[in-house]
Write a protein that holds these residues in place. Structure first.
Motif, mmCIF file in Angstrom:
data_model
loop_
_atom_site.group_PDB
_atom_site.id
_atom_site.type_symbol
_atom_site.label_atom_id
_atom_site.label_comp_id
_atom_site.label_asym_id
_atom_site.label_seq_id
_atom_site.Cartn_x
_atom_site.Cartn_y
_atom_site.Cartn_z
ATOM 1 N N MET B 1 31.450 40.204 23.477
ATOM 2 C CA MET B 1 30.267 39.340 23.400
ATOM 3 C C MET B 1 29.181 39.974 22.546
ATOM 4 S SD MET B 1 30.687 36.461 24.979
ATOM 5 C CE MET B 1 29.158 35.738 25.594
ATOM 6 N N ARG B 23 23.523 36.179 20.802
ATOM 7 C CA ARG B 23 23.927 34.929 20.146
ATOM 8 C C ARG B 23 23.855 33.720 21.087
ATOM 9 N NH1 ARG B 23 30.509 35.168 19.359
ATOM 10 N NH2 ARG B 23 31.091 35.328 21.554
ATOM 11 N N ARG B 31 21.777 26.453 31.277
ATOM 12 C CA ARG B 31 22.862 25.766 32.001
ATOM 13 C C ARG B 31 23.768 26.771 32.715
ATOM 14 N NH1 ARG B 31 24.554 20.822 31.271
ATOM 15 N NH2 ARG B 31 26.707 21.553 31.491
ATOM 16 N N ASN B 32 24.231 27.763 31.967
ATOM 17 C CA ASN B 32 25.284 28.625 32.512
ATOM 18 C C ASN B 32 24.746 29.819 33.293
ATOM 19 O OD1 ASN B 32 27.105 26.888 31.309
ATOM 20 N ND2 ASN B 32 27.205 28.104 29.424
ATOM 21 N N THR B 37 21.578 22.568 35.001
ATOM 22 C CA THR B 37 22.504 21.753 34.217
ATOM 23 C C THR B 37 21.918 20.398 33.818
ATOM 24 O OG1 THR B 37 23.466 20.991 36.289
ATOM 25 C CG2 THR B 37 24.579 22.823 35.179
ATOM 26 N N GLY B 38 20.641 20.191 34.106
ATOM 27 C CA GLY B 38 20.014 18.928 33.696
ATOM 28 C C GLY B 38 19.871 18.801 32.190
ATOM 29 N N HIS B 40 21.310 18.737 28.647
ATOM 30 C CA HIS B 40 22.687 18.443 28.226
ATOM 31 C C HIS B 40 22.935 18.875 26.785
ATOM 32 C CE1 HIS B 40 22.641 15.160 31.542
ATOM 33 N NE2 HIS B 40 23.001 16.333 32.018
ATOM 34 N N VAL B 41 24.192 19.098 26.502
ATOM 35 C CA VAL B 41 24.590 19.527 25.166
ATOM 36 C C VAL B 41 25.392 18.392 24.534
ATOM 37 C CG1 VAL B 41 25.899 21.220 23.842
ATOM 38 C CG2 VAL B 41 24.666 21.925 25.910
ATOM 39 N N GLY B 42 24.867 17.820 23.465
ATOM 40 C CA GLY B 42 25.568 16.683 22.856
ATOM 41 C C GLY B 42 26.143 16.979 21.494
ATOM 42 N N CYS B 43 25.478 17.855 20.737
ATOM 43 C CA CYS B 43 25.972 18.065 19.371
ATOM 44 C C CYS B 43 25.921 19.522 18.941
ATOM 45 C CB CYS B 43 25.201 17.199 18.376
ATOM 46 S SG CYS B 43 23.519 17.765 18.063
ATOM 47 N N GLU B 44 25.091 20.316 19.567
ATOM 48 C CA GLU B 44 24.945 21.745 19.231
ATOM 49 C C GLU B 44 24.484 21.993 17.808
ATOM 50 O OE1 GLU B 44 28.201 24.271 21.268
ATOM 51 O OE2 GLU B 44 29.047 22.275 21.052
ATOM 52 N N HIS B 45 23.928 20.971 17.147
ATOM 53 C CA HIS B 45 23.300 21.271 15.860
ATOM 54 C C HIS B 45 21.992 20.512 15.660
ATOM 55 C CE1 HIS B 45 26.669 18.442 14.982
ATOM 56 N NE2 HIS B 45 25.792 17.799 14.279
#
Lengths: 792, 159
Positions: B1, B23, B31-32, B37-38, B40-45
């Motif tokens: 990592m 990173r 989230r992690n 977790t509210g 959200h990850v939709g596209c990461e860009h």
């Protein structure tokens, strides 16, 4: 059908009311439970090395560097799954002649589309799994890719599957009446057009996601699923992973959008389940956005040549279409990739009384991502082709586009009818819907505005569509073809000791408001307040067996099962109440959680008190009274294959002829989806559907290079509708309940997506008409509109 | 990592100290590592807006910021907004107007909508639509979201 006659207008009915969704508060507070939110002990994470080529031989896979990376748990290639996974074939027997080779979760020997998973890495984190993927050395030998559907059947085309002599997957012909004679008539005007529909995809904001647990001591697998059809997944995982169905539990909690994308078996998700079984620990796989674009099913991508013959009276003398579509290298499992083409053939011209109709559909394999069923399967194509030809023909014979529809739409008082393609239609209202639309939108006013605008050099256009939508499918859709997909749904309703109602249903929630309408129906039919109804969906362990939510079937089929079960429970409760109260069940009713006198509506006993007698103090009941206080009912559509809905929609657009940009000024939809259970939720389904239709008409396209590379596989490059460009959408209803159920509800989820592109295309062409140009290619991008004008 | 760093920050009024890989994205950290977790990850860009959250009073994309960059900052996520009543009227308006279906875009949409009703406050549908254009919603078609935001802007103006 029999049933109570008063459920729709009794005082505590919720049917027909715009009740807010109870789960909204939880989602607004960030307390949703999506698959990626799940963290389990010993859980590991999957990532995939995918083929960078559209077509390539896999010569060698070297995993040694990746295996050395700390945190890597396991690496699988296609061959590693052969002993654990049975191959699966995406064909349906009722699509006679459809062929597709067996598939496996990862490519073996040959990769057949860019993005096909080749190697799976399982590691302590997704980041490590991705690092390891980068260290895997896969030696490919690129092969010539078959990308263009138009040339896929030419004799010199490479053949994608060695076992087949060419790239044909399926062909179907419909021939009704005498088409050649009708086109040869000397009193008809013939219009011929070629339509192109680009590939696009669902872009669910939550990507595909799976967490799979395996318990070896019980040989039991739990699949946490972001999708629409839990029992279907249970059945196919059982078959493919060789586990007993009862040992597989599929759980779908919150699903972040699906639209048909998450209702198929994907190789990467199957590999996740197989890896969990092999490793005996939970495995999570969540597609990233790039993976979503290259591996979520695509849809549309049809080229349709069409022609129509109309008499001077406006009567449609004949319609003929030739549809060609490429579906990728395989037919998707288990629903097949034949349905969209089949729907195009079945639905083109279906709103109209046409005697002479011929349609040919050809499906070819190609080295692109697989295509399958996405919201409004086939409808946007069928509606745009028929209504595009019809509006063109109307202008050729100088007839108004509304008038030509009045002449040809099936009459409202004449059902049932059978269309030229053999579709049985009943309980529709095309003529009424069109008239309502014309007055709702102020058609005459808009035409006047159009003339005024043109004098100012502003190009505005008005376009229509009259449409049908396939909803509430019977077993004739999939079950008949051998797919493990249930056409019936079940509901169990029980009364607890506190007087509350518990409903479990096999239909599923992806945000439409499924759970809300279930509670509305149960509360209204049985007679409790809605806040005393607890709804469970999305779990094969706790719900009756059923199909789930797709093909606009949830409310119509699942809702009817809830109605029937609630009614059955009510009869049971009234029988017990009759014994307790020494009255007759006929003299009692249930209202707001109370058993009341059916005449004067006064309270006799509360459901809480009744529950306590039954569950705690059964000694107070005669020994031959053995109440159940639970009822299960199932429902399927019989007699007809589908319960069609109808709608009429119109678009008002302004085309900037200098830039090719189109502004959608207004959009109207008049929809007849039978009995409306929750007007707000139905309106929002239609609005959201229309906006996905606007996406298909103007923005969305999976752009492939000639050698099969998807060139816009990111959110930044693939355009979806954004708030700024969208119009306000005006909606009105006609309610013609279906006679196939007591509830009378038809589906409403796909009409907007199915109808909007046709109305928008007609509106753009209406705007462009003074320039003597037209466009029959979607999406209608600025570049294509300028090209149509010959200015670029 | 790879390399890790210690960071200390305030998340929804609670102080947090964690060692994180350099990173790691802020949204993945929330989230992690924190179980929030509210977001959200939709596209990461940085395009879809699902991970929009508040850092030091400014709405940012949680996927375009590293966790180490948030060292010393104060963050409010959708979970925090759910509890501090700052967005209570907006939440009610979203419920009333059915401004959410699947709910996946909703945390980010709420953040951008809150920014609008707190700082821009223009009761104009086109301006609202423009402001929300960095948040994708695939379900609603946006109209009901615009309705909700406009209602709150008008209600707040009366106060």
């Amino acid at each position: 059908m029999t049933g109570p006659l008063n459920i729709f207008d009794k005082p505590n009915s919720y049917i027909g009311r715009s009740v807010s969704r109870p789960e909204a508060q939880r989602l607004i507070e960030g307390r949703g439970q999506y698959v990626d939110d799940l963290q389990l002990p010993r859980m590991v994470h999957a990532a995939f090395a995918r083929s960078p080529y559209a077509h390539a031989k896999i010569i060698n896979i070297n995993k040694s560097e990746a295996e050395k990376l700390p945190g890597v748990v396991a690496i699988f290639d296609g061959a590693d799954f052969v002993d654990h996974v049975s191959p699966y074939v995406g064909t349906l027997t009722h699509l006679q002649g459809l062929r597709s080779p067996p598939q496996m979760p990862l490519a073996i020997d040959t990769a057949r589309w860019q993005g096909e998973p080749v190697v799976m890495v399982v590691a302590q984190s997704r980041a490590i799994a991705e690092d390891a993927c980068a260290l895997i050395d896969i030696e490919f030998e690129p092969l010539e890719a078959v990308c263009d559907a138009e040339t896929a059947l030419e004799l010199d085309s490479p053949v994608i599957h060695d076992e087949y002599e060419n790239n044909r997957a399926w062909e179907r012909i419909v021939d009704s009446g005498n088409v050649d004679d009708a086109f040869a008539r000397d009193d008809v005007t013939v219009v011929e057009r070629t339509f192109n529909f680009a590939r696009h995809t669902g872009v669910t904001l939550e990507p595909r996601a799976s967490v799979v647990e395996f318990n070896p001591s019980e040989n039991a697998l739990t699949y946490h699923y972001s999708g629409q059809a839990p029992h279907m997944m249970q059945a196919i995982l059982s078959k493919i992973l060789n586990l007993h169905e009862e040992n597989i539990r599929v759980i779908a909690k919150d699903v972040g959008g699906s639209f048909g994308i998450k209702i198929h078996l994907y190789g990467d998700e199957l590999a996740t389940a197989a890896a969990a079984k092999i490793l005996k620990r939970p495995v999570k796989f969540v597609a990233d956005r790039n993976e979503s674009f290259v591996s979520d099913i695509h849809a549309r991508d049809h080229r349709v040549k069409g022609r129509i013959a109309v008499a001077q009276s406006g009567e449609i003398a004949a319609l003929e279409i030739d549809d060609l579509t490429g579906i990728g290298p395989y037919s998707m499992y288990p629903r097949s990739s034949g349905i969209e083409c089949n729907q195009v053939l079945n639905l083109t011209g279906a709103p109209y009384a046409i005697e002479n109709y011929r349609a040919k559909g050809t499906i070819v394999f190609q080295n692109k991502n697989m295509m399958c069923q996405y919201r409004a399967v086939g409808h946007p194509i069928a509606m745009a082709v028929a209504d595009g030809l019809l509006e063109s023909a109307a202008h050729e014979i100088n007839m108004d586009v509304v008038e030509i529809r009045r002449k040809n739409l099936f009459r409202d008082n004449n059902y049932p009818v059978t269309t030229a393609a053999g579709m049985k239609l009943d309980d529709l209202s095309h003529q009424k819907a069109l008239e309502k639309l014309v007055s709702f939108m102020d058609y005459d006013g808009l035409r006047k505005d159009q003339v005024g605008a043109r004098e100012q050099g502003v190009y505005r256009g008005i376009g229509f569509v009259s449409m049908v939508e396939v909803t509430n499918p019977s077993p004739m859709f999939y079950g008949i073809g051998g797919a493990p997909i249930s056409a019936q749904d079940g509901a169990t309703v029980r009364l607890d000791a506190a007087g509350a109602l518990h409903v479990s249903s096999s239909i599923t929630e992806q945000g439409q408001g499924t759970n809300t309408i279930i509670a509305q129906i149960a509360a209204g039919v049985f007679g409790v307040d809605m806040d005393r109804v607890k709804v469970t969906t999305g779990d094969t362990a706790t719900t009756p067996y059923g199909g789930g939510t797709w093909a606009s079937r949830g409310a119509g089929i699942g809702g009817e099962a809830v109605l029937l079960a609630s009614n059955a429970l009510k009869e049971q409760v009234l029988e017990v109440a009759g014994v307790i109260l020494q009255s007759s069940a006929e003299n009692l009713d249930i209202e707001h959680g109370l058993v009341v006198d059916s005449e004067n509506r006064t309270e006799r006993i509360s459901l809480g008190d009744l529950g306590k007698i039954v569950y705690y103090r059964g000694n107070e009941l005669p020994s031959d009274v053995t109440p159940e206080l639970i009822a299960t009912r199932h429902f399927r559509v019989t007699d007809i294959p589908f319960v069609f809905t109808n709608g009429a929609m119109a678009a008002h657009v302004e085309v900037d002829i200098e830039t090719g940009l189109v502004k959608v000024l207004d959009f109207w939809a008049v929809e007849d989806c039978g009995r409306v259970i929750n007007p707000k939720l139905v309106d929002e389904q239609i609005r959201g559907g229309v906006v996905q239709g606007i996406g298909g008409a103007f923005y969305e396209e999976c752009i492939y290079s000639d050698d099969g590379q998807l060139q816009n596989a990111s959110m930044a490059d693939y355009l979806v509708p954004m708030a700024a460009e969208m119009p306000d959408i005006h909606i009105a209803h006609i309610e013609t309940p279906t006679k196939t159920s007591v509830l009378g509800a038809k589906g409403a989820g796909e009409a907007g997506t199915g109808g909007a592109p046709a109305a928008l295309m007609n509106a753009v062409n209406d705007a462009l008409r003074p320039l003597n140009t037209s466009i029959y290619q979607m999406p209608m991008t600025p570049q294509r509109i300028l090209k149509a004008q010959g200015t670029v | 990592m790879g390399q890790t760093e210690n960071i200390t920050l305030t998340v929804n009024d609670e102080q947090v100290t964690e060692s994180v890989p350099v990173r790691l994205n802020l949204v993945d950290f929330l989230r992690n590592n924190l179980g929030l977790t509210g977001s959200h990850v939709g596209c990461e860009h940085g395009v879809c807006g699902a991970c929009t959250l508040e850092v030091d009073g400014v709405m940012v994309r949680g996927c375009l910021m590293l966790a180490v960059q948030a060292d010393g900052s104060s963050i409010t996520t959708i979970e925090g907004l759910g509890e501090n009543q700052r967005a209570a009227d907006l939440q009610d308006a979203f419920k009333r107007n059915n401004s959410l279906q699947c709910g996946y875009c909703t945390p980010g949409m709420m953040a951008s909508a809150l920014e609008y009703v707190e700082t821009i406050r223009n009761p104009d549908r086109d301006a609202i639509r423009e402001h929300l254009s960095g948040n994708y919603c695939r379900c609603t078609g946006y109209q009901s979201i615009v309705d909700a935001v406009l209602e709150v802007v008008e209600e707040r103006a009366k106060r």
